[in-house]
Design a protein around this motif. Structure first.
Motif, PDB file in Angstrom:
ATOM      1  N   THR A 104      -3.093 -10.201 -10.454  1.00  0.00           N
ATOM      2  CA  THR A 104      -2.557  -8.834  -9.644  1.00  0.00           C
ATOM      3  C   THR A 104      -4.090  -8.041  -9.851  1.00  0.00           C
ATOM      4  O   THR A 104      -4.934  -8.266 -10.755  1.00  0.00           O
ATOM      5  CB  THR A 104      -1.694  -8.341 -10.602  1.00  0.00           C
ATOM      6  OG1 THR A 104      -1.884  -8.284 -11.817  1.00  0.00           O
ATOM      7  CG2 THR A 104      -0.093  -8.992 -10.476  1.00  0.00           C
ATOM      8  N   LEU A 105      -3.908  -7.300  -8.729  1.00  0.00           N
ATOM      9  CA  LEU A 105      -5.166  -6.402  -8.492  1.00  0.00           C
ATOM     10  C   LEU A 105      -4.630  -4.894  -7.966  1.00  0.00           C
ATOM     11  O   LEU A 105      -3.996  -4.990  -6.762  1.00  0.00           O
ATOM     12  CB  LEU A 105      -6.106  -6.991  -7.618  1.00  0.00           C
ATOM     13  CG  LEU A 105      -7.235  -6.229  -7.327  1.00  0.00           C
ATOM     14  CD1 LEU A 105      -8.293  -5.942  -8.403  1.00  0.00           C
ATOM     15  CD2 LEU A 105      -8.183  -6.859  -6.362  1.00  0.00           C
ATOM     16  N   GLU A 121      -1.688  -9.845   3.697  1.00  0.00           N
ATOM     17  CA  GLU A 121      -0.550 -10.524   3.083  1.00  0.00           C
ATOM     18  C   GLU A 121      -0.406 -11.922   3.676  1.00  0.00           C
ATOM     19  O   GLU A 121      -0.651 -12.038   5.033  1.00  0.00           O
ATOM     20  CB  GLU A 121       0.669  -9.830   3.207  1.00  0.00           C
ATOM     21  CG  GLU A 121       1.725 -10.061   2.296  1.00  0.00           C
ATOM     22  CD  GLU A 121       2.869  -9.407   2.071  1.00  0.00           C
ATOM     23  OE1 GLU A 121       3.945  -9.625   2.746  1.00  0.00           O
ATOM     24  OE2 GLU A 121       2.751  -8.092   1.733  1.00  0.00           O
ATOM     25  N   GLU A 122      -0.071 -12.896   2.817  1.00  0.00           N
ATOM     26  CA  GLU A 122      -0.169 -14.280   3.373  1.00  0.00           C
ATOM     27  C   GLU A 122      -1.208 -14.997   3.899  1.00  0.00           C
ATOM     28  O   GLU A 122      -1.224 -16.184   4.338  1.00  0.00           O
ATOM     29  CB  GLU A 122       0.918 -14.375   4.603  1.00  0.00           C
ATOM     30  CG  GLU A 122       2.470 -13.949   3.984  1.00  0.00           C
ATOM     31  CD  GLU A 122       3.593 -14.353   5.042  1.00  0.00           C
ATOM     32  OE1 GLU A 122       3.084 -14.635   5.992  1.00  0.00           O
ATOM     33  OE2 GLU A 122       4.790 -13.710   4.695  1.00  0.00           O
ATOM     34  N   ILE A 164      -6.375  12.814  -2.308  1.00  0.00           N
ATOM     35  CA  ILE A 164      -5.471  11.989  -1.645  1.00  0.00           C
ATOM     36  C   ILE A 164      -6.291  10.485  -1.677  1.00  0.00           C
ATOM     37  O   ILE A 164      -7.386  10.582  -1.260  1.00  0.00           O
ATOM     38  CB  ILE A 164      -5.222  12.574  -0.416  1.00  0.00           C
ATOM     39  CG1 ILE A 164      -4.507  13.792  -0.408  1.00  0.00           C
ATOM     40  CG2 ILE A 164      -4.125  11.360   0.435  1.00  0.00           C
ATOM     41  CD1 ILE A 164      -4.483  14.449   1.023  1.00  0.00           C
ATOM     42  N   TYR A 165      -5.492   9.524  -2.192  1.00  0.00           N
ATOM     43  CA  TYR A 165      -6.174   7.956  -1.881  1.00  0.00           C
ATOM     44  C   TYR A 165      -5.030   7.131  -1.621  1.00  0.00           C
ATOM     45  O   TYR A 165      -3.844   7.220  -1.685  1.00  0.00           O
ATOM     46  CB  TYR A 165      -6.503   7.733  -3.271  1.00  0.00           C
ATOM     47  CG  TYR A 165      -5.709   7.821  -4.452  1.00  0.00           C
ATOM     48  CD1 TYR A 165      -5.140   6.504  -4.756  1.00  0.00           C
ATOM     49  CD2 TYR A 165      -5.518   8.996  -5.212  1.00  0.00           C
ATOM     50  CE1 TYR A 165      -4.228   6.719  -5.936  1.00  0.00           C
ATOM     51  CE2 TYR A 165      -4.636   8.703  -6.235  1.00  0.00           C
ATOM     52  CZ  TYR A 165      -4.131   7.794  -6.616  1.00  0.00           C
ATOM     53  OH  TYR A 165      -3.165   7.818  -7.768  1.00  0.00           O
ATOM     54  N   LYS A 166      -5.338   6.040  -1.046  1.00  0.00           N
ATOM     55  CA  LYS A 166      -4.814   4.837  -0.878  1.00  0.00           C
ATOM     56  C   LYS A 166      -4.800   3.831  -1.822  1.00  0.00           C
ATOM     57  O   LYS A 166      -5.904   3.188  -2.265  1.00  0.00           O
ATOM     58  CB  LYS A 166      -4.989   4.154   0.606  1.00  0.00           C
ATOM     59  CG  LYS A 166      -4.433   2.873   0.996  1.00  0.00           C
ATOM     60  CD  LYS A 166      -4.786   2.140   2.413  1.00  0.00           C
ATOM     61  CE  LYS A 166      -4.243   0.976   2.627  1.00  0.00           C
ATOM     62  NZ  LYS A 166      -4.792   0.451   3.898  1.00  0.00           N
ATOM     63  N   GLU A 167      -3.538   3.614  -2.408  1.00  0.00           N
ATOM     64  CA  GLU A 167      -3.401   2.627  -3.513  1.00  0.00           C
ATOM     65  C   GLU A 167      -2.610   1.308  -3.089  1.00  0.00           C
ATOM     66  O   GLU A 167      -1.657   1.367  -2.276  1.00  0.00           O
ATOM     67  CB  GLU A 167      -2.712   3.108  -4.761  1.00  0.00           C
ATOM     68  CG  GLU A 167      -2.697   2.137  -5.774  1.00  0.00           C
ATOM     69  CD  GLU A 167      -1.987   2.793  -7.050  1.00  0.00           C
ATOM     70  OE1 GLU A 167      -2.335   3.839  -7.545  1.00  0.00           O
ATOM     71  OE2 GLU A 167      -0.919   2.114  -7.383  1.00  0.00           O
ATOM     72  N   THR A 168      -3.461   0.211  -3.190  1.00  0.00           N
ATOM     73  CA  THR A 168      -3.000  -1.160  -2.706  1.00  0.00           C
ATOM     74  C   THR A 168      -2.813  -1.960  -3.769  1.00  0.00           C
ATOM     75  O   THR A 168      -4.001  -2.147  -4.594  1.00  0.00           O
ATOM     76  CB  THR A 168      -3.689  -1.723  -1.445  1.00  0.00           C
ATOM     77  OG1 THR A 168      -3.983  -0.887  -0.365  1.00  0.00           O
ATOM     78  CG2 THR A 168      -3.057  -3.196  -1.117  1.00  0.00           C
ATOM     79  N   SER A 191       0.716  -1.057   0.138  1.00  0.00           N
ATOM     80  CA  SER A 191      -0.058  -0.120   0.044  1.00  0.00           C
ATOM     81  C   SER A 191       0.909   1.284   0.183  1.00  0.00           C
ATOM     82  O   SER A 191       2.006   1.233   0.555  1.00  0.00           O
ATOM     83  CB  SER A 191      -0.932   0.195   1.327  1.00  0.00           C
ATOM     84  OG  SER A 191      -1.868  -1.205   1.209  1.00  0.00           O
ATOM     85  N   ALA A 192       0.213   2.189  -0.522  1.00  0.00           N
ATOM     86  CA  ALA A 192       1.091   3.546  -0.633  1.00  0.00           C
ATOM     87  C   ALA A 192       0.022   4.882  -0.818  1.00  0.00           C
ATOM     88  O   ALA A 192      -1.006   4.647  -1.365  1.00  0.00           O
ATOM     89  CB  ALA A 192       2.003   3.652  -1.850  1.00  0.00           C
ATOM     90  N   GLU A 193       0.266   5.770   0.035  1.00  0.00           N
ATOM     91  CA  GLU A 193      -0.712   6.853  -0.294  1.00  0.00           C
ATOM     92  C   GLU A 193      -0.287   7.738  -1.236  1.00  0.00           C
ATOM     93  O   GLU A 193       1.135   8.076  -1.561  1.00  0.00           O
ATOM     94  CB  GLU A 193      -0.507   7.902   0.972  1.00  0.00           C
ATOM     95  CG  GLU A 193      -1.537   8.964   1.091  1.00  0.00           C
ATOM     96  CD  GLU A 193      -1.380   9.677   2.313  1.00  0.00           C
ATOM     97  OE1 GLU A 193      -1.935   9.260   3.332  1.00  0.00           O
ATOM     98  OE2 GLU A 193      -0.874  10.917   2.293  1.00  0.00           O
TER      99      GLU A 193
END
Length: 776
Positions: free
Chosen positions: A415-416, A444-445, A399-403, A256-258
């Motif tokens: 992938t998604l 994750e995992e 501003i958004y969070k992209e994962t 994830s990244a902002e």
């Protein structure tokens, strides 16, 4: 006294109000100016003078290839003969002894400067000239300009650049249009910018036609995740899907990244045209005309701008404009929150440095929104786009969070990318209206269950051009140029001007080279054949870009103008030499246009109530010719030109519409028309001015009179528009008053200062209809 000359009558009216010139002073016919205080104010109608036609320089009106090339010693000639009374009035005003100074108040740009200089030079005027150069038509902006009037010579660079462009376009257009007109026996319209742009559209369409679709297959999870791997056949993809069916899916990674998406820039004319085309399907020409109307109504700033920024001294105006927008109910909540958060007036909005090289700032709303409720549909749409863009530009960024997820199942990796808004900011009002899918949240995992299906993936051709994307090409033409030096020199400048790009597209459509299909702009077979038949130099985008670069240089180095014109002449001579060679262009290009316009609904059928759609030649009921059969053809014998869609809409509603028409002796005049349904045919008939007092039949307007429809051999009632005895003109409104028994007051103030004000009434002798003055 000072004489102010504007580019349009509407602008003259606005400035006359500001300077207190409230009296109408008449010249010949209906033409008038304003007088008051220390000013005369008169409005031109765009170009009153130009470089003329080849026949003005002694060449044949008929195209003759042996006369080419045509390189005249350019002079200034009167344009449209219909404007002769206006030219005469302006000439009289400029020559008045009491007029000691001229003020050029034509639009602030190259074209406005050219329009004024032609008027000034054609009248051999030597009086000093000052300049009103403003981006705004508000009273305050005009008064501020009047307080500090620079000499018009400060804008010599604008004039020389515009004149060089006018001469270059004349040399190319007149010579090559005549050349190919003879070769193909068709009235071609060849242009410095038009023909290269046609070539770009034709190349795109040819590429689309040659496109071969390739199909591959991927696996897709029910959360939207796609396999990284492609399979060439559905059978191979099915084997992979079968292996994964019912098996657990592992979440290999979740990163994830902002991220942030900055606000859009303020509107230039091009970006406004692009957005209006994308959102509402308006053509570039429609947007330009609508924006100009909004400017003249003092609702937006000057529209013919290529700049997306405002200067630092405009910050207070922007703040006040936003506060005023809050007073409108539909914006009160949005703007209230925006103001409380603080307006974002950073360098993305306020940037004086970025304005270097631009004549005008970005398009923004004016302080007042008076009259918004009475705007036409197109005016309202364009105005609200300008308002929305300003509010978006000063809002918070998105501003958004992209994962990014990576899944694994039986040796297949998926992938998604998932988006979760944090601060929507301006994005809440983005007209692109991009949907955001539901946010996926996986650890994750971890292991999940998913249904997996096969997704067919087919390669797609490029899209046909639209007004939006074709404007983008013209604005970013450097993307299509390989020469690094030239590419760098014209970066950000484009080809054509903000004001001419819309006309370039329309001229290509009107000449039959391009065709609109819905939003798409497509080259006709004729257009493709034509660009294929001409030498590469005629369609070269590099050559046109080089000349655009020189136009910009001429503003600071006037000597570049002569160099450019010599280059243009050499180019024209080389093309004519090629085409005159006996082994070139043996087969003429034939004009064919197989494309049909996309159906556009324009109203409801007055016969059956179904929809009426626009076709290439008219407006037709969807029920078809074998049923209702309603058909209003664009070309009508009773009017000049064609019926445009906006007027067809009004006619279908039963409203009267003004058209230019021609009398039996060939005189043109305007009259109102309505739809007339004979039961078999749909025609246009003049709207009655009233009923005849003698026989009760309808009275109609002609070029010179108002006449009873019963005919001169029966009732014979006639009122002449030009009352020579009294020296006045009778209008349709005057006649309506006379028919209702009212008197009419006529007032004129002549250039010698004499004022004439008299009441008139109508008297019918049974043989003649007389207009009597009060003293009679």
């Amino acid at each position: 006294m000072k004489l102010i000359i504007t580019e349009k009558p509407s602008t003259a009216q606005t400035i006359a109000h500001v300077v207190g010139a409230r009296e109408k002073i008449y010249g010949e016919g209906k033409e008038f100016c304003y007088k008051g205080g220390d000013f005369y104010v008169v409005g031109a109608r765009g170009h009153l003078y130009g470089l003329g036609l080849p026949q003005d320089y002694g060449y044949s009106k008929t195209y003759k290839i042996e006369e080419l090339p045509i390189f005249p010693d350019f002079k200034i000639f009167p344009d449209n003969p219909m404007n002769e009374p206006l030219r005469s009035l302006i000439s009289q005003l400029m020559s008045l002894d009491e007029v000691t100074e001229i003020i050029n108040a034509c639009d602030a740009g190259r074209e406005g400067e050219l329009i004024f200089r032609h008027i000034y030079q054609a009248n051999h005027c030597t009086k000093p000239v000052k300049r009103i150069w403003t981006n705004s038509m508000t009273d305050e902006a005009i008064r501020a300009c009047l307080d500090i009037l620079p000499p018009d010579s400060d804008y010599d660079g604008e004039y020389y650049a515009a004149l060089a462009r006018e001469k270059a376009d004349w040399l190319i257009g007149m010579n090559l249009s005549r050349l190919y007109g003879v070769l193909d026996n068709y009235p071609h319209r060849v242009g410095r910018v038009k023909t290269p742009i046609l070539s770009i559209v034709a190349d795109r369409d040819n590429e689309i036609e040659r496109f071969n679709k390739e199909v591959t297959y991927r696996l897709e999870m029910d959360n939207g995740a796609l396999s990284n791997e492609f399979w060439n056949t559905s059978e191979e993809a099915e084997q992979a899907r079968s292996r994964c069916a019912g098996k657990p899916v592992n979440v290999l990674s979740a990163v994830s990244a902002e991220k942030r998406e900055n606000r859009p820039l303020l509107h230039s004319l091009t970006t406004l045209q692009q957005e209006a085309n994308r959102v509402y399907g308006l053509t570039a020409k429609q947007v330009l005309e609508t924006a100009q109307s909004l400017y003249e109504k003092k609702l937006i700033t000057y529209p013919r701008t290529d700049c997306n920024y405002i200067s630092e001294d405009m910050q207070d105006k922007v703040r006040q404009t936003v506060e005023n927008i809050e007073k409108r109910n539909e914006y009160s909540e949005r703007v209230g929150q925006l103001v409380s958060n603080g307006l974002n007036l950073d360098g993305r909005v306020v940037n004086s440095k970025a304005m270097n090289g631009h004549d005008h700032h970005a398009i923004i709303p004016e302080l007042s929104f008076s009259g918004v409720n009475s705007l036409s549909d197109n005016e309202r749409k364009v105005y609200e786009l300008v308002v929305n863009r300003l509010l978006c530009a000063v809002d918070k960024e998105y501003i958004y969070k992209e994962t990014n997820y990576e899944f694994w199942c039986e040796d297949v990796t998926f992938t998604l990318k998932s988006i979760k808004p944090i601060t929507k900011g301006w994005k809440s009002y983005d007209t692109r209206n991009e949907s955001i899918s539901e946010y996926a949240d996986y650890s994750e995992e971890s292991t999940i269950n998913a249904n997996i299906s096969i997704k067919e993936c087919a390669t797609k051709p490029k899209n046909h051009f639209t007004d939006e994307t074709l404007l983008s090409v013209m604005n970013n033409i450097d993307n299509r140029i390989e020469d690094r030096e030239l590419k760098s020199a014209i970066s950000g400048k484009g080809i054509g001007t903000e004001a001419t790009r819309a006309d370039i597209i329309e001229q290509l459509v009107n000449a039959g080279y391009l065709e609109r299909q819905g939003k798409s702009i497509i080259a006709t077979k004729f257009g493709k054949d034509f660009v294929k038949s001409v030498p590469e130099s005629v369609v070269s985008i590099d050559r046109s870009a080089e000349w655009e670069q020189i136009f910009n240089k001429i503003k600071t180095d006037h000597g570049e103008a002569d160099k450019l014109i010599n280059e243009v002449k050499e180019f024209v001579e080389s093309v004519i030499l090629i085409e005159k060679s006996p082994d070139h262009r043996i087969t003429p290009v034939e004009c064919t246009n197989p494309y049909e316009r996309e159906r556009k609904q324009v109203g409801i059928c007055p016969r059956c109530g179904k929809n009426v759609y626009e076709s290439e030649k008219g407006y037709l009921c969807e029920s078809g010719k074998d049923n209702c059969g309603f058909a209003l053809w664009k070309k009508n014998i009773n009017i000049k030109g064609e019926i445009p869609s906006e007027k067809a809409e009004k006619l279908l509603k039963g409203e009267s519409v003004s058209f230019r028409t021609t009398s039996k002796d060939g005189k043109e005049y305007s009259a109102n028309f309505l739809i007339e349904d004979t039961g078999t045919y749909i025609n246009l008939r003049k709207e009655s001015v009233g009923n005849c007092p003698r026989c009760g039949s309808p009275i109609y307007e002609s070029a010179s009179s108002f006449y009873c429809s019963s005919g001169k051999d029966k009732c014979g009632f006639t009122v002449w528009k030009e009352d020579r005895k009294n020296g006045i003109e009778i209008t349709a409104a005057n006649l309506r008053d006379f028919l209702s028994g009212k008197t009419v007051t006529k007032q004129k103030k002549m250039l010698n200062g004499e004022t004439v004000k008299t009441k008139y009434s109508m008297a019918d002798t049974g043989t003649y209809v007389n207009i009597l003055s009060e003293k009679e």
